[in-house]
Design an enzyme around this catalytic site. Structure first.
Site, PDB file in Angstrom:
ATOM      1  CE  LYS A 120      -3.850   1.956   2.682  1.00 56.09           C
ATOM      2  NZ  LYS A 120      -4.658   1.787   3.929  1.00 56.09           N
ATOM      3  CG  HIS A 122      -3.139   5.095   0.231  1.00 57.81           C
ATOM      4  ND1 HIS A 122      -3.097   4.119  -0.744  1.00 57.81           N
ATOM      5  CD2 HIS A 122      -4.283   4.889   0.924  1.00 57.81           C
ATOM      6  CE1 HIS A 122      -4.188   3.375  -0.655  1.00 57.81           C
ATOM      7  NE2 HIS A 122      -4.922   3.812   0.360  1.00 57.81           N
TER       8      HIS A 122
END
Length: 247
Positions: A120, A122
């Site tokens: 991921k 963010h």
């Protein structure tokens, strides 16, 4: 009667009772099915175990009870100890969460974590979700066909600075693994135990399934038209074990 200890250091009678109970639960839940199923290795298997079909709260909760009972029994026998639980994506994620909940209910509140398939970029970012991965880590999964998920989990755990310590699975198929499409004389479980140095615990094994089938009556397993009695599948499962099995 006190159970004898087999060469895995387990109490045979206690493990056998748990295994038989689990196999019956898996059959009644439709998770363990019989017929003709193609495996990842390209074999035609007479049975198929799909843990994804533990698909409601009651079944998942009971499955977690089997995992927890197996782990606590192993802890008493062999001194198995672990500091946290890890679930490899994807099937291992709900399994790890459910086992953590059940162990906490039994007084063993342990942290758990799992990995994403894609990092991921963010929010908190990274590949790992949940508690910090540290200490001795128990990997929770459903079955071990090629050991790929275990090897990936081991790499992730080591990269986090923790120690991959043991693996617990629902069913040990006790069959030869394949390397580059060729059968080898060891199973994925044996590879993880002997080559990677992790203890592997299974709630039940293929030998337990065979014992369960042998003990069934000749009545059909279901009332569906053409349904075969469970005992009718014994010979095909036995033949599969004789061809591909390892101890």
């Amino acid at each position: 009667m006190a159970g004898q200890t087999d060469n895995r250091g387990q109490t045979a009678s206690g493990d056998n009772a748990l295994a038989q109970e689990f196999v019956q639960f898996a059959v009644e839940s439709g998770v363990l099915r019989f017929g003709q199923f193609k495996t990842k290795a390209g074999r035609m298997s007479p049975y198929f175990f799909n843990a994804g079909l533990f698909d409601d709260g009651a079944k998942l909760g009971r499955l977690a009870q089997f995992y927890a009972r197996r782990l606590l029994a192993e802890e008493q026998r062999s001194g198995l100890a672990f500091d946290m639980i890890f679930g490899p994506a994807y099937k291992g994620i709900p399994l790890a969460a459910a086992v953590a909940i059940e162990l906490a209910r039994l007084g063993r509140n342990l942290p758990f974590a799992y990995n994403r398939k894609e990092a991921k970029d963010h929010g908190e970012g990274g590949m790992l979700v949940g508690a910090p991965v540290k200490g001795r880590v128990l990997i929770v999964d459903d079955v071990m066909s090629a050991g790929t998920a275990a090897r990936e989990s081991i790499a992730i755990i080591k990269a986090a600075g923790a120690t991959p310590h043991a693996v617990v699975i629902a069913l040990d198929r006790q069959e030869k693994a394949t390397e580059n499409g060729v059968d080898v004389n060891y199973s994925a479980v044996q590879y993880v135990t002997r080559q990677l140095g992790l203890q592997v615990c299974a709630i039940a094994r293929l030998t337990d399934l065979l014992q369960y089938l042998a003990m069934q009556s000749c009545a059909p397993a279901t009332e569906a038209p053409g349904a075969l009695p469970l005992k009718a599948h014994y010979q095909s499962v036995l033949a599969y074990r004789e061809r591909y099995g390892v101890d």
